[in-house]
Design an enzyme around this catalytic site. Structure first.
Site, PDB file in Angstrom:
ATOM      1  N   TYR A  72     150.907   8.535  -4.254  1.00 25.06           N
ATOM      2  CA  TYR A  72     151.983   8.075  -5.012  1.00 25.06           C
ATOM      3  C   TYR A  72     152.763   7.197  -4.228  1.00 25.06           C
ATOM      4  CZ  TYR A  72     151.086  10.808  -9.348  1.00 25.06           C
ATOM      5  OH  TYR A  72     150.851  11.036 -10.432  1.00 25.06           O
ATOM      6  N   ASP A  79     149.652  16.446  -9.788  1.00 20.44           N
ATOM      7  CA  ASP A  79     149.809  15.640 -11.341  1.00 20.44           C
ATOM      8  C   ASP A  79     148.658  16.388 -12.354  1.00 20.44           C
ATOM      9  OD1 ASP A  79     150.661  13.836 -13.202  1.00 20.44           O
ATOM     10  OD2 ASP A  79     148.800  12.621 -12.516  1.00 20.44           O
ATOM     11  N   LYS A 127     141.714  19.394  -1.048  1.00 22.38           N
ATOM     12  CA  LYS A 127     140.220  19.140  -1.126  1.00 22.38           C
ATOM     13  C   LYS A 127     139.940  19.041   0.433  1.00 22.38           C
ATOM     14  CE  LYS A 127     136.447  17.725  -3.248  1.00 22.38           C
ATOM     15  NZ  LYS A 127     135.529  18.884  -3.670  1.00 22.38           N
ATOM     16  N   ASP A 158     148.603  19.159 -15.647  1.00 22.31           N
ATOM     17  CA  ASP A 158     148.287  18.989 -17.019  1.00 22.31           C
ATOM     18  C   ASP A 158     147.394  20.047 -17.804  1.00 22.31           C
ATOM     19  OD1 ASP A 158     149.720  16.716 -17.119  1.00 22.31           O
ATOM     20  OD2 ASP A 158     148.223  15.559 -18.243  1.00 22.31           O
TER      21      ASP A 158
HETATM   22  C1  IPM Z   1     153.939  13.386 -14.559  1.00 25.61           C
HETATM   23  C2  IPM Z   1     153.700  11.882 -15.037  1.00 25.61           C
HETATM   24  C3  IPM Z   1     154.008  11.088 -13.872  1.00 25.61           C
HETATM   25  C4  IPM Z   1     153.202  11.254 -12.557  1.00 25.61           C
HETATM   26  C5  IPM Z   1     153.749   9.266 -14.300  1.00 25.61           C
HETATM   27  C6  IPM Z   1     154.563   9.001 -15.699  1.00 25.61           C
HETATM   28  C7  IPM Z   1     154.309   8.370 -13.076  1.00 25.61           C
HETATM   29  O1  IPM Z   1     152.290  11.872 -15.156  1.00 25.61           O
HETATM   30  O2  IPM Z   1     155.387  13.646 -14.256  1.00 25.61           O
HETATM   31  O3  IPM Z   1     153.171  13.997 -14.448  1.00 25.61           O
HETATM   32  O4  IPM Z   1     152.249  10.836 -12.611  1.00 25.61           O
HETATM   33  O5  IPM Z   1     153.995  12.023 -11.919  1.00 25.61           O
HETATM   34 MN    MN Z   2     151.239  13.836 -15.082  1.00 23.55          MN
END
Ligand code: IPM
Ligand code: MN
Length: 384
Positions: A145, A252, A195, A256
């Site tokens: 990032y 990240d 990883k 999800d």
């Molecule tokens: C999150 C989002 C962000 C990230 C994006 C919007 C920059 O996906 O907070 O998980 O990748 O961290």
């Molecule tokens: Mn995200």
């Protein structure tokens, strides 16, 4: 001594960043509950709103300026809705606002609880309220990032793109130490997710750091899971995990997945924590701005409300945080679906129900008991 001594009123100054799409809706829906808590637990919340995001960028050409950063810095916390719109080139707002704030305020740990609350149906049959209660702690300032890299011969068939991943001993150490302290408040298990069989340099530094820091927490059982295997195990056997610590990009992705197993992005919360107390932490639901459903009242504000609960626990208001979490979970259990458009209540109505429940709980004492939650645990880690 007959004069009753009143507690001095605690004041928390909150910078509110509603953003775009459904961001303003979920932020507005959270306000009544936050104000109800302030009333019930006798503290003061001062909200100051800041325009940031796609609409603000389109109107002013500004992302997150140094002046605005300075203004935000003067608050005790940032309460964030969501950001983004298809009209703005991808990457601009992400890098120019969200990531800029995480780095400028050194919000080193991104805490994302994955708990299936009672009454919510997971899309995975294997996930139940009894076996799904873990926290993903994502490193929040480094890794891929950071944005370093280059493109050579762009636009030609010979184009070469490199994308750096920055992993510092300092950055890894502080988030790993935090993850251990959180594990000490919980079931005392910590899993490093990486990883390291392929990313040998970064993986080795992460593993060494976990080994070194782990010596200070001998009660914590440590293990390691590759990120690809994590995608397999997390939905099938979430009970294997208590605190998972991982790098920015893996975090990240797997958060999800975590959001999916706990009932969707609409219920998932996050805390971007500055661990040094020298800049505000930021609290945001995991979902994005969802421009396709903006303005319809379909967005679920529970993710924002649960982020608000973590904000209160980080501000040293664990009782209010617990009351908010309980009320939000009680209301969530009555909603028809875990996410997506609700046929029975709009975004604002859900927020109002949570606020009403907070005040009703105060009078009839019927608060839902969730046991030890992220809010008590966070407060213990940050305020001990
Ligand atoms: C999150 C989002 C962000 C990230 C994006 C919007 C920059 O996906 O907070 O998980 O990748 O961290
Ligand atoms: Mn995200």
């Amino acid at each position: 001594m007959n004069a009753r001594t009143e507690d001095p009123i605690r004041t928390h100054r909150i910078a509110v960043v509603p953003g775009d799409g459904i961001g303003p809706e979920v932020v507005d829906a959270s306000r009544p509950a936050l104000l109800a808590l302030a009333k019930r637990f006798r503290f003061k919340l001062e909200f100051t709103e800041y325009g940031l995001g796609a609409a603000h960028f389109t109107a002013t050409g500004e992302l997150l300026t140094d002046e605005k950063l300075d203004a935000l810095r003067r608050h005790d916390a940032v309460f964030f809705g969501a950001m983004g719109d298809p009209s703005v080139k991808p990457g601009l707002l992400e890098r120019g606002v969200i990531l800029k704030m995480r780095v400028a305020f050194q919000q080193a740990a991104n805490v994302r609880p994955v708990r299936l609350y009672p009454g919510v149906q997971s899309p995975m049959k294997s996930v139940t309220p009894e076996n799904c209660d873990l926290i993903i702690v994502r490193e929040n300032t480094e890794g891929s990032y950071v944005g370093g890299g280059s493109t050579m011969l762009a636009g030609t068939p010979y184009a070469v793109a490199t994308q750096d991943s920055v992993n510092t001993a300092f950055g890894i150490h502080r988030v790993v130490d935090f993850a251990f302290r959180l594990a000490m408040q919980r079931r005392k298990r910590l899993t490093l997710c990486h990883k390291k069989n392929v990313l040998v340099h970064a993986g080795e530094l992460w593993q060494q750091t976990v080994d070194t820091v782990g010596r200070q927490y001998p009660e914590v059982t440590v293990d390691y899971v590759h990120v690809d295997a994590m995608c397999f195990h997390l939905p099938l056997t979430p009970e294997r995990f208590d605190v998972v610590v991982t790098d920015n990009l893996f975090g990240d992705i797997i958060t999800d997945l975590g959001a999916m197993i706990q009932g969707g992005l609409g219920v998932s919360a996050s805390a971007n924590l500055n661990l040094d107390g020298n800049a505000p932490s930021m609290f945001e639901p995991i979902h994005g701005s969802a421009p396709d459903i903006a303005g319809k009242g379909w967005a679920n504000p529970i993710g924002a409300l649960l982020s608000g609960a973590m904000m209160l626990s980080s501000l040293g208001e664990p009782a209010a945080a617990g009351a908010l979490e309980s009320a939000a979970v009680a209301v969530l259990a009555q909603l028809p679906g875990p996410s997506g458009p609700s046929m029975q209540a709009t975004t604002a109505e859900v927020g109002q129900r949570v606020a009403d429940r907070i005040l009703a709980d105060a009078t009839n004492g019927s608060t839902l008991d969730l046991g030890s939650t992220i809010n008590t645990q966070l407060c213990a880690v940050l305020h001990s």
